[in-house]
Design a protein around this motif. Structure first.
Motif, PDB file in Angstrom:
ATOM      1  N   SER A  67      34.967  41.088  46.064  1.00 50.27           N
ATOM      2  CA  SER A  67      35.322  40.965  45.010  1.00 50.27           C
ATOM      3  C   SER A  67      34.479  40.027  44.001  1.00 50.27           C
ATOM      4  O   SER A  67      34.820  39.822  42.677  1.00 50.27           O
ATOM      5  CB  SER A  67      36.644  39.888  45.390  1.00 50.27           C
ATOM      6  N   VAL A  73      35.826  52.039  47.071  1.00 49.74           N
ATOM      7  CA  VAL A  73      36.757  51.806  45.919  1.00 49.74           C
ATOM      8  C   VAL A  73      36.620  50.462  45.390  1.00 49.74           C
ATOM      9  O   VAL A  73      36.415  50.184  44.075  1.00 49.74           O
ATOM     10  CB  VAL A  73      38.131  52.106  46.376  1.00 49.74           C
ATOM     11  N   ARG A  74      36.389  49.589  46.233  1.00 49.09           N
ATOM     12  CA  ARG A  74      36.601  48.053  45.871  1.00 49.09           C
ATOM     13  C   ARG A  74      35.053  47.837  45.136  1.00 49.09           C
ATOM     14  O   ARG A  74      35.193  47.147  44.285  1.00 49.09           O
ATOM     15  CB  ARG A  74      36.529  47.044  47.238  1.00 49.09           C
ATOM     16  N   GLU A  75      34.098  48.589  45.746  1.00 48.08           N
ATOM     17  CA  GLU A  75      32.763  48.232  45.143  1.00 48.08           C
ATOM     18  C   GLU A  75      32.435  48.872  43.674  1.00 48.08           C
ATOM     19  O   GLU A  75      32.054  48.363  42.834  1.00 48.08           O
ATOM     20  CB  GLU A  75      31.464  49.017  46.145  1.00 48.08           C
ATOM     21  N   ARG A  76      33.051  50.162  43.914  1.00 41.76           N
ATOM     22  CA  ARG A  76      33.129  50.797  42.291  1.00 41.76           C
ATOM     23  C   ARG A  76      33.589  49.913  41.352  1.00 41.76           C
ATOM     24  O   ARG A  76      33.165  49.840  40.210  1.00 41.76           O
ATOM     25  CB  ARG A  76      33.633  52.216  42.278  1.00 41.76           C
ATOM     26  N   ALA A  77      34.879  49.395  41.689  1.00 39.02           N
ATOM     27  CA  ALA A  77      35.823  48.682  40.869  1.00 39.02           C
ATOM     28  C   ALA A  77      34.924  47.319  40.196  1.00 39.02           C
ATOM     29  O   ALA A  77      35.012  46.926  39.099  1.00 39.02           O
ATOM     30  CB  ALA A  77      37.116  48.295  41.439  1.00 39.02           C
ATOM     31  N   ARG A  78      34.231  46.627  41.125  1.00 37.27           N
ATOM     32  CA  ARG A  78      33.881  45.282  40.883  1.00 37.27           C
ATOM     33  C   ARG A  78      32.381  45.662  40.009  1.00 37.27           C
ATOM     34  O   ARG A  78      32.165  44.999  39.171  1.00 37.27           O
ATOM     35  CB  ARG A  78      33.203  44.775  42.249  1.00 37.27           C
ATOM     36  N   SER A 107      32.093  48.031  38.093  1.00 29.83           N
ATOM     37  CA  SER A 107      32.383  48.251  36.699  1.00 29.83           C
ATOM     38  C   SER A 107      32.919  47.277  35.629  1.00 29.83           C
ATOM     39  O   SER A 107      33.317  47.365  34.613  1.00 29.83           O
ATOM     40  CB  SER A 107      33.411  49.351  36.774  1.00 29.83           C
ATOM     41  N   VAL A 108      32.810  46.026  36.120  1.00 27.65           N
ATOM     42  CA  VAL A 108      33.192  45.115  35.515  1.00 27.65           C
ATOM     43  C   VAL A 108      32.076  43.801  34.969  1.00 27.65           C
ATOM     44  O   VAL A 108      31.403  43.567  36.195  1.00 27.65           O
ATOM     45  CB  VAL A 108      34.553  44.188  36.277  1.00 27.65           C
ATOM     46  N   PRO A 151      27.971  49.755  35.657  1.00 31.93           N
ATOM     47  CA  PRO A 151      27.845  50.810  36.596  1.00 31.93           C
ATOM     48  C   PRO A 151      26.874  51.885  36.654  1.00 31.93           C
ATOM     49  O   PRO A 151      26.409  52.543  37.737  1.00 31.93           O
ATOM     50  CB  PRO A 151      29.158  51.674  36.499  1.00 31.93           C
TER      51      PRO A 151
END
Length: 110
Positions: free
Chosen positions: A45, A62-67, A69-70, A75
């Protein structure tokens, strides 16, 4: 048994091991500065364990891609979170500058 090369150190580990755990067990850190104590302890996170990886690793979670991308991450930088990445073969790992390891120099071959 895969070998992880990190900052001049070669570390042998089990296939499938989490990269963050491999580095920490060898006395190395995927974090810069205070991020070594102020991080999410492997939950994916905070994004402070972002590293550049060359070699065979698991697909991004999924968690890694989401973090990643912020901001401050991008990314398109091709970084991975060490806490979400499983070692599948020999690797070369590079830690870039910045609190989150996000300072990737432009013109890098990726």
């Amino acid at each position: 048994m895969p070998t992880v090369e990190f900052e001049g150190t070669e570390i042998d580990c089990e296939e499938g091991a989490i990269l963050r755990d491999v580095l920490l067990a060898a006395g190395e850190s995927p974090h810069n500065g205070r991020a070594g104590t102020v991080n999410c302890f492997g939950h994916g996170s905070c994004g402070t364990c972002a590293v550049e990886i060359e070699g065979d690793v698991s697909e991004p979670t999924v968690r890694e891609r989401a973090r990643l991308s912020v901001p401050p991450h991008d990314p398109d930088d091709g970084l991975r979170l060490a806490c979400q990445t499983r070692v599948l073969g020999d690797l070369t790992v590079t830690k870039h500058g910045g609190f989150w390891g996000q300072t990737v120099e432009s013109g890098s071959d990726r």
